[in-house]
Scaffold this active site. Structure first.
Site, short mmCIF file in Angstrom:
data_model
loop_
_atom_site.label_atom_id
_atom_site.label_comp_id
_atom_site.label_asym_id
_atom_site.label_seq_id
_atom_site.Cartn_x
_atom_site.Cartn_y
_atom_site.Cartn_z
N ASP A 1 -19.20 30.45 12.47
CA ASP A 1 -18.87 31.17 11.24
C ASP A 1 -18.75 30.23 10.04
OD1 ASP A 1 -16.55 30.00 12.29
OD2 ASP A 1 -15.70 31.90 12.91
N ASN A 43 -4.68 36.86 16.68
CA ASN A 43 -4.90 38.31 16.79
C ASN A 43 -6.01 38.64 17.80
OD1 ASN A 43 -7.15 37.43 15.50
ND2 ASN A 43 -6.96 38.73 13.70
N HIS A 62 -9.08 37.27 17.82
CA HIS A 62 -10.46 37.15 17.36
C HIS A 62 -11.16 35.98 18.03
CE1 HIS A 62 -9.33 34.51 13.58
NE2 HIS A 62 -9.64 33.73 14.60
N GLU A 80 -12.86 40.20 14.12
CA GLU A 80 -11.48 40.62 13.99
C GLU A 80 -11.21 41.90 14.79
OE1 GLU A 80 -9.77 38.39 12.86
OE2 GLU A 80 -10.00 37.91 10.75
C1 F6R Z 1 -13.46 28.98 14.14
C2 F6R Z 1 -13.32 30.34 14.64
C3 F6R Z 1 -11.99 30.92 15.01
C4 F6R Z 1 -11.00 29.92 15.59
C5 F6R Z 1 -9.65 30.57 15.81
C6 F6R Z 1 -8.62 29.61 16.32
O1 F6R Z 1 -14.81 28.68 13.89
O2 F6R Z 1 -14.29 31.03 14.72
O3 F6R Z 1 -12.19 31.97 15.91
O4 F6R Z 1 -11.51 29.42 16.80
O5 F6R Z 1 -9.20 31.12 14.59
O6 F6R Z 1 -8.35 28.66 15.36
P1 F6R Z 1 -7.40 27.40 15.65
O7 F6R Z 1 -8.13 26.56 16.63
O8 F6R Z 1 -7.28 26.72 14.31
O9 F6R Z 1 -6.13 27.95 16.16
#
Ligand code: F6R
Length: 255
Positions: A74, A143, A145, A150
């Site tokens: 992303d 959450n 994702h 989401e």
């Molecule tokens: C990042 C992504 C997100 C993260 C998730 C966890 O490219 O797509 O899904 O993997 O938000 O983020 P952290 O590792 O910062 O807790």
């Protein structure tokens, strides 16, 4: 400790360092088996340790990235790629500028192109043209994702424009001066892209992730917890440190 649960492999190690090293070793094994592997990559705090190990293993000539192809999950919308908050910047800092990946082989959706739909379509086509993603590395949001898929996402979605959930904006505010600065939109590959990957490796660390990890693995498969769809993928490894496994440990029996 390794467990099997609903067809998934759960590997629980005592520390963040240990799961980071395991994730890096799994990627290196994949690249050793197939030097032109197509790898799906995440950003965020969790994979930083894995990237550090990958760089170290490249320096030690254990792995060669020359023919590896990467697709990131992303990118934020309307943040320039050279902005330190962009995921493009993150990838250059943590991996691309430190190993011999070829620029033409790295892919991140453009968050600044005037037509986001075109970017999404082109990204899906590009993944398709490279064949399947051999190994998709994921983190998980508080959450549930994966990528920026989401809660209430359509499971069949390909790469698409996303409006970030309030919970995601809150969680990601730690990287910005204020929550207001966190972009409200992003481009993310879809659940369909993730499910098409041959192998999926998800890393979660810290007590803050313990409850969502339990929902992902023990709850129903539901768009309300996008990561729960991984219960249906046939080659998933979930790497957890002890803290992230806190809620599920009492529910598991050793295989
Ligand atoms: C990042 C992504 C997100 C993260 C998730 C966890 O490219 O797509 O899904 O993997 O938000 O983020 P952290 O590792 O910062 O807790």
């Amino acid at each position: 400790m390794r467990y099997r649960h609903k067809g998934m492999t759960l590997q629980i190690e005592s520390t963040y360092e240990a799961i980071s090293q395991t994730a890096a070793r799994m990627l290196v094994a994949q690249i050793t088996l197939k030097n032109d592997s197509v790898i799906g990559l995440p950003t965020g705090s969790t994979p930083e340790g894995m990237y550090a190990y990958l760089v170290k293993m490249a320096e030690e000539h254990i792995v060669d990235f020359r023919d590896v192809v990467t697709f990131n999950l992303d990118e934020y919308l309307n943040i320039a790629s050279d902005d330190p908050q962009s995921y493009t910047y993150y990838m250059h800092k943590h991996l691309f500028d430190q190993v011999n990946l070829q620029a033409k082989n790295t892919h991140i959706p453009s968050g600044t192109h005037s037509n986001a739909d075109e970017v999404c379509q082109a990204y899906d086509i590009s993944i398709f043209q490279h064949g399947k993603i051999d190994m998709q590395i994921l983190g998980i949001g508080n959450n549930g994702h994966i990528g920026f898929n989401e809660p209430d996402i359509k499971f069949e979605a390909g790469t698409h424009l996303v409006t970030l959930d309030a919970e995601t904006i809150r969680a990601n505010a730690r990287f910005f001066k204020t929550a207001q600065e966190v972009p409200k939109e992003a481009i993310s590959i879809g659940i369909r892209n993730i499910m098409q990957a041959k192998k999926v490796v998800l890393i979660a660390s810290g007590e803050g992730k313990a409850e969502i990890v339990k929902q992902m693995l023990f709850g129903p498969i539901t768009p309300k917890v996008p990561a729960s769809i991984l219960q249906l993928h046939n080659d998933v490894t979930i790497l957890l440190d002890q803290a992230a496994a806190k809620e599920i440990l009492p529910l598991l029996s050793i295989q």
